[in-house]
Design an enzyme around this catalytic site. Structure first.
Site, PDB file in Angstrom:
ATOM      1  N   ARG A  74     -13.761  -7.189   3.484  1.00  0.00           N
ATOM      2  CA  ARG A  74     -12.469  -7.125   3.113  1.00  0.00           C
ATOM      3  C   ARG A  74     -11.614  -8.301   3.431  1.00  0.00           C
ATOM      4  NH1 ARG A  74     -10.221  -2.154   2.390  1.00  0.00           N
ATOM      5  NH2 ARG A  74      -8.763  -3.574   1.209  1.00  0.00           N
TER       6      ARG A  74
ATOM      7  N   GLN B 271     -10.532  -3.580  -2.919  1.00  0.00           N
ATOM      8  CA  GLN B 271     -11.743  -3.149  -2.324  1.00  0.00           C
ATOM      9  C   GLN B 271     -12.931  -3.634  -2.949  1.00  0.00           C
ATOM     10  OE1 GLN B 271     -12.048  -0.802   0.533  1.00  0.00           O
ATOM     11  NE2 GLN B 271     -14.224  -1.151   0.034  1.00  0.00           N
TER      12      GLN B 271
ATOM     13  N   CYS C  79     -16.207   2.677   1.434  1.00  0.00           N
ATOM     14  CA  CYS C  79     -15.064   1.801   1.486  1.00  0.00           C
ATOM     15  C   CYS C  79     -14.575   2.147   2.864  1.00  0.00           C
ATOM     16  CB  CYS C  79     -13.952   2.069   0.321  1.00  0.00           C
ATOM     17  SG  CYS C  79     -13.709   3.870   0.235  1.00  0.00           S
TER      18      CYS C  79
ATOM     19  N   ASP D  87     -16.891   7.850  -1.287  1.00  0.00           N
ATOM     20  CA  ASP D  87     -15.473   7.777  -0.721  1.00  0.00           C
ATOM     21  C   ASP D  87     -15.159   9.118  -0.016  1.00  0.00           C
ATOM     22  OD1 ASP D  87     -12.895   7.177   0.389  1.00  0.00           O
ATOM     23  OD2 ASP D  87     -12.330   6.748  -1.951  1.00  0.00           O
TER      24      ASP D  87
ATOM     25  N   HIS E 187      -7.451   0.749  -6.179  1.00  0.00           N
ATOM     26  CA  HIS E 187      -7.764  -0.156  -4.994  1.00  0.00           C
ATOM     27  C   HIS E 187      -8.515  -1.276  -5.261  1.00  0.00           C
ATOM     28  CE1 HIS E 187      -7.973  -0.608  -0.979  1.00  0.00           C
ATOM     29  NE2 HIS E 187      -8.740   0.091  -0.488  1.00  0.00           N
TER      30      HIS E 187
ATOM     31  N   ARG F 144       0.767  -1.389   0.046  1.00  0.00           N
ATOM     32  CA  ARG F 144      -0.007  -0.053  -0.167  1.00  0.00           C
ATOM     33  C   ARG F 144       0.963   0.982   0.026  1.00  0.00           C
ATOM     34  NH1 ARG F 144      -5.042   2.026   3.533  1.00  0.00           N
ATOM     35  NH2 ARG F 144      -6.101   0.717   2.245  1.00  0.00           N
TER      36      ARG F 144
HETATM   37  N1  NVA Z   1      -9.523   7.040  -1.671  1.00  0.00           N
HETATM   38  C1  NVA Z   1      -9.429   6.819  -0.305  1.00  0.00           C
HETATM   39  C2  NVA Z   1      -9.599   5.451  -0.191  1.00  0.00           C
HETATM   40  C3  NVA Z   1      -9.174   4.741   1.365  1.00  0.00           C
HETATM   41  C4  NVA Z   1      -9.619   3.636   1.558  1.00  0.00           C
HETATM   42  C5  NVA Z   1      -7.840   6.988  -0.093  1.00  0.00           C
HETATM   43  O1  NVA Z   1      -6.869   6.852  -0.931  1.00  0.00           O
HETATM   44  O2  NVA Z   1      -7.535   7.677   0.766  1.00  0.00           O
HETATM   45  N1   CP Z   2     -11.073   0.763   2.823  1.00  0.00           N
HETATM   46  C1   CP Z   2      -9.782   0.744   3.339  1.00  0.00           C
HETATM   47  O1   CP Z   2      -8.822   0.427   2.459  1.00  0.00           O
HETATM   48  O2   CP Z   2      -9.473   1.042   4.326  1.00  0.00           O
HETATM   49  P1   CP Z   2      -7.907   1.200   5.230  1.00  0.00           P
HETATM   50  O3   CP Z   2      -7.529   2.288   4.636  1.00  0.00           O
HETATM   51  O4   CP Z   2      -8.339   1.195   6.556  1.00  0.00           O
HETATM   52  O5   CP Z   2      -7.315  -0.135   4.838  1.00  0.00           O
END
Ligand code: NVA
Ligand code: CP
Length: 314
Positions: free
Chosen positions: A297, A136, A269, A228, A133, A106
């Protein structure tokens, strides 16, 4: 279906049948876990979890999913390893590939997860980058399948930042699996034309449809409305600008009512900023589904690990 040795960098890596297989495998693993049955398909496997950005769900899903199947997860946070600072991504990948059976990443750049896959020689899974992502979406689709019993032909509308990682991956997944997918977003936040064009070709093959619009009326007929955060991780400085652009696209009771359907579900999400992209009222009314989505998840990420590095061919 044999997905052994495969990486998961974006949903474009998998055919519609392969994506459906992962969702069905997750449903099966979920049902088994509910009966107290966990497997040992990751016995003897070591899994590296690299996190440049924070995470609750993704980190816990990989950890619990791995341990449930008898594997060993190792968390490597941004201050724990040299990745990209003192050591190149290529060298880190070659080291980890000698010790681990699979690597989750990540972070910021999609290029990093691609390099990890290229140089490590083991399956690499994208746990979120600035661009995509993909894991997800497996959880989102498992949740939709639980709610509606099908995916094909469902009307899924995403309201908000239409060019972020979640929106991009939802568009790929929806167009591959034949959903009618709409992005409702102000023009400056529409997804890139190149990706939209690719997804339209997928949608043609799956009898799905892609609509990109800034008109709120598009919610009419939606089976599910998804949103989101307005500022993704790393974009915090854009908060004021995003608030101004996205305020009309908040998911509130009025928007939910505009679907004209009584059983429209709300998806997120998470993490959520209540009062911004969704009202507390809509969130709490749909909390059961949203937290099913969060739980899913774990089952879907477990399915990805089992399918790509698991011991037995399932
Ligand atoms: N679009 C958000 C998703 C978090 C799971 C981010 O990248 O922060
Ligand atoms: N939805 C999701 O990816 O959550 P986290 O950022 O907590 O992993």
């Amino acid at each position: 279906m044999n997905l052994k040795g495969r990486s998961f960098l974006t949903l474009t890596d998998f055919s519609p049948e392969e994506i459906e297989y992962l969702i069905d495998l997750a449903a099966d693993l979920k049902a088994k876990k509910k009966q107290g049955i966990t497997g040992n398909s990751l016995k003897g496997k070591n899994i590296a979890l690299i996190f440049e950005k924070p995470s609750t769900r993704t980190r816990c899903a990989f950890t619990v999913g791995c341990v449930d199947e008898g594997g060993h997860p190792e968390y490597l946070g941004k201050d724990d390893i040299q990745l990209g600072h003192k050591e190149s991504v290529e060298d880190t990948a070659r080291v980890l590939g000698r010790m681990f059976d699979g690597i989750e990443f990540r972070g910021f750049k999609q290029e990093t997860v691609e390099k990890l896959a290229k140089y490590s020689g083991v399956p690499v899974w994208n746990g979120l980058t600035d661009s995509y992502h993909p894991t997800q979406i497996l959880a989102d689709f498992l949740t939709l399948k639980e709610q509606f019993g099908r995916l094909k032909g469902l009307h899924l509308l995403y309201s908000g930042d239409g060019r972020n990682n979640v929106a991009n991956s939802l568009m790929i997944g929806s167009s591959k699996l034949g959903l009618h997918f709409t992005i409702l977003s102000p023009k400056p936040l529409w997804p890139g034309e190149e990706l939209v064009t690719i997804c339209r070709t997928y949608a043609k093959a799956s009898q799905g449809a892609i609509t990109i619009t800034d008109q709120l009326e598009a919610v009419k007929g939606a089976d599910a409305i998804y949103t989101d955060v307005w500022c993704s991780m790393g974009e915090e400085a854009l908060a004021a600008e995003r608030l101004a652009l996205l305020k009309p696209y908040q998911v509130n009771r009025k928007l939910m009512d505009m679907t004209g359907k009584k059983n429209t579900v709300f998806l997120h999400c998470l993490p959520a900023v209540k009062g911004n992209e969704v009202t507390e009222e809509v969130f709490e009314k749909n909390a059961d589904v949203v937290f099913d989505q969060a739980e899913n998840r774990m089952h879907t990420i477990k399915a990805v690990m089992v399918a790509t590095v698991g011991n037995e061919t399932i």
